[in-house]
Design an enzyme around this catalytic site. Structure first.
Site, PDB file in Angstrom:
ATOM      1  N   ARG A   1      -7.906 -13.403 -14.631  1.00 35.33           N
ATOM      2  CA  ARG A   1      -8.203 -13.797 -15.797  1.00 35.33           C
ATOM      3  C   ARG A   1      -8.945 -12.759 -16.731  1.00 35.33           C
ATOM      4  NH1 ARG A   1     -12.784 -16.865 -17.319  1.00 35.33           N
ATOM      5  NH2 ARG A   1     -13.716 -16.677 -15.602  1.00 35.33           N
TER       6      ARG A   1
ATOM      7  N   ASP B   1     -10.645 -14.345  -5.914  1.00 34.08           N
ATOM      8  CA  ASP B   1     -10.737 -13.607  -6.027  1.00 34.08           C
ATOM      9  C   ASP B   1     -10.012 -12.821  -7.059  1.00 34.08           C
ATOM     10  OD1 ASP B   1     -13.355 -13.883  -4.590  1.00 34.08           O
ATOM     11  OD2 ASP B   1     -12.898 -12.104  -3.199  1.00 34.08           O
TER      12      ASP B   1
ATOM     13  N   LYS C   1       1.009  -0.859   0.109  1.00 32.11           N
ATOM     14  CA  LYS C   1       0.616   0.091   0.218  1.00 32.11           C
ATOM     15  C   LYS C   1       0.751   0.993   0.203  1.00 32.11           C
ATOM     16  CE  LYS C   1      -3.866  -1.982   2.165  1.00 32.11           C
ATOM     17  NZ  LYS C   1      -4.736  -2.485   0.654  1.00 32.11           N
TER      18      LYS C   1
ATOM     19  N   THR D   1      -9.822  -0.572  -4.052  1.00 29.10           N
ATOM     20  CA  THR D   1     -10.362  -1.827  -2.967  1.00 29.10           C
ATOM     21  C   THR D   1     -10.780  -0.588  -1.615  1.00 29.10           C
ATOM     22  OG1 THR D   1      -8.234  -2.512  -2.707  1.00 29.10           O
ATOM     23  CG2 THR D   1     -10.476  -3.520  -4.053  1.00 29.10           C
ATOM     24  N   GLY D   2     -10.767  -0.736  -1.262  1.00 25.73           N
ATOM     25  CA  GLY D   2     -11.543   0.075   0.171  1.00 25.73           C
ATOM     26  C   GLY D   2     -10.386   0.299   0.705  1.00 25.73           C
ATOM     27  N   THR D   3      -8.899   0.006   1.632  1.00 29.82           N
ATOM     28  CA  THR D   3      -7.955   0.456   1.932  1.00 29.82           C
ATOM     29  C   THR D   3      -7.251   1.127   1.619  1.00 29.82           C
ATOM     30  OG1 THR D   3      -8.405  -1.513   3.959  1.00 29.82           O
ATOM     31  CG2 THR D   3      -6.702   0.201   3.971  1.00 29.82           C
ATOM     32  N   THR D   4      -7.427   0.038   0.324  1.00 32.28           N
ATOM     33  CA  THR D   4      -6.276   1.498  -0.750  1.00 32.28           C
ATOM     34  C   THR D   4      -6.946   2.823  -1.356  1.00 32.28           C
ATOM     35  OG1 THR D   4      -5.253  -1.182  -2.025  1.00 32.28           O
ATOM     36  CG2 THR D   4      -4.891   0.936  -2.958  1.00 32.28           C
TER      37      THR D   4
END
Length: 120
Positions: A97, A91, A12, A36-39
């Site tokens: 992919r 995930d 991070k 995404t959340g914390t990032t």
């Protein structure tokens, strides 16, 4: 252009540093950041406007993968920590992919991310 940013816990700080080094491009009105959340929280604290999704382990990687499949994301910058174990690895694999399936550029380290941004 929508760019998804994701970074594992051990990456991070490196992501925030990368964002700061490329702020001219990333603060452009033509670039929309999702994360995404914390990032996303860390990028917001660094002065970037980011649309936050759930934390990766809570489904954020899957949310971004869904956007990739729906052609709502133009590029993914995902600083992965290859030396750590991740409970949401399925995930992560799905996201990678789907980037391949839908021909969406995916950078998993700063060197590749820099090349992608220079390509803009």
């Amino acid at each position: 252009m929508t760019i998804a940013i994701i970074a594992h816990d051990g990456k991070k700080a490196e992501m925030v540093q990368f964002l700061n080094e490329h702020e001219t491009i990333l603060h452009s009105k033509s670039v929309k950041l999702i994360a995404t959340g914390t990032t996303g929280e860390k990028a917001t604290r660094a002065g970037f406007e980011v649309m936050p999704y759930l934390s990766g382990p809570l489904g954020g990687d899957a949310q971004i993968a869904s956007d990739v499949a729906e052609k709502k994301v133009d590029m993914v910058i995902f600083f992965r920590d290859p030396l750590a174990k991740h409970p949401h690895e399925p995930d992560i694999s799905m996201l990678m992919r789907l980037c391949d399936v839908h021909n969406v550029p995916l950078a998993t380290n700063p060197a590749t991310a820099e090349l992608l941004l220079k390509g803009l």
